[in-house]
Design a protein around this motif. Structure first.
Motif, short mmCIF file in Angstrom:
data_model
loop_
_atom_site.label_atom_id
_atom_site.label_comp_id
_atom_site.label_asym_id
_atom_site.label_seq_id
_atom_site.Cartn_x
_atom_site.Cartn_y
_atom_site.Cartn_z
N GLY A 126 -24.15 23.75 29.60
CA GLY A 126 -23.23 24.13 28.54
C GLY A 126 -23.10 25.64 28.40
O GLY A 126 -23.73 26.41 29.12
N GLU A 158 -23.75 20.11 22.87
CA GLU A 158 -22.99 19.57 21.75
C GLU A 158 -23.76 19.57 20.42
O GLU A 158 -23.40 18.86 19.49
CB GLU A 158 -22.48 18.16 22.05
N HIS A 191 -21.48 23.98 23.87
CA HIS A 191 -20.43 23.04 24.26
C HIS A 191 -20.26 23.03 25.77
O HIS A 191 -20.68 23.97 26.47
CB HIS A 191 -19.09 23.42 23.61
N LYS A 192 -19.62 21.98 26.26
CA LYS A 192 -19.29 21.93 27.68
C LYS A 192 -18.26 23.01 27.99
O LYS A 192 -17.35 23.25 27.19
CB LYS A 192 -18.70 20.55 28.02
#
Length: 215
Positions: A126, A158, A191-192
């Motif tokens: 990420g 996430e 986050h990705k």
């Protein structure tokens, strides 16, 4: 608070924009005001070079400093700073008197640590997104931190770090959280990475090429 800042101030009596301009141009000094507490506001001036050097240190903006004026010392914090729009030089400063028995509200920066070794980054691919870079705190002057650390080491993909997750020094509270849980805003998250030029784009490109070929 490891840094100690001391500024030498002089009293000034001339008011107005013209007087301030003359002070800066002819004497290379910066007009300032010291207010707060039970004493009357005091009009001051500071040496330009000394103030600029102090402003280079991030800690100066969230630190209890000492103003030396007419042989006396006054504890204060920088409340507002005006800079020249093109040169960036300080043109006016406001200082707030503080005493050890009354809490103050200040904005302090966030320092994000262990980002490269974060679980969500190193093991899960990420990337870290910052939502805020500073927070408002309330505390006694002697408890004022120069910054607050945000440790990203254990933050997974996430996962979101909120204000309530921050580890605060003793005696320090966050102003936003005093307004209720609805103000527990996100500070950072993992986050990705956004995919650019994905399959959808490829399909659209293929359809366009096919159409051109049929023509």
């Amino acid at each position: 608070m490891s840094n100690e800042f001391v500024l030498n101030a002089e009293a000034r009596s001339d008011k107005g924009k013209g007087a301030s301009r003359r002070l800066r141009r002819l004497q290379d000094r910066v007009p300032a005001v010291l207010y707060g507490g039970t004493a009357e506001p005091a009009m001051l001036s500071l040496e330009m070079r000394e103030l600029r050097k102090a402003l280079e240190n991030e800690a100066f903006y969230s630190h209890v400093l000492t103003l030396k004026l007419e042989g006396k010392e006054q504890q204060a914090v920088l409340r507002d700073l005006q800079r020249h729009p093109s040169s960036g030089f300080p043109i006016h400063a406001d200082f707030l008197r503080v005493d050890t028995s009354h809490a103050i509200t200040m904005t302090v920066p966030l320092h994000f640590i262990n980002e490269e070794t974060s679980v969500g980054v190193k093991k899960e691919g990420g990337e870290i997104h910052h939502n805020v870079s500073e927070v408002q705190v309330s505390c006694l002057p002697q408890d004022l931190p120069e910054f607050i650390e945000v440790d990203m080491a254990d933050v997974a993909l996430e996962q979101v770090v909120h204000l309530s997750d921050l580890v605060l020094p003793k005696g320090v509270t966050l102003v936003e959280l005093s307004h209720g849980e609805s103000h527990d805003q996100p500070v950072a998250a993992v986050h990705k990475p956004k995919v650019r030029g994905g399959s959808d784009d490829a399909e659209e490109g293929g359809e366009a090429e096919e159409g051109e070929g049929q023509e």
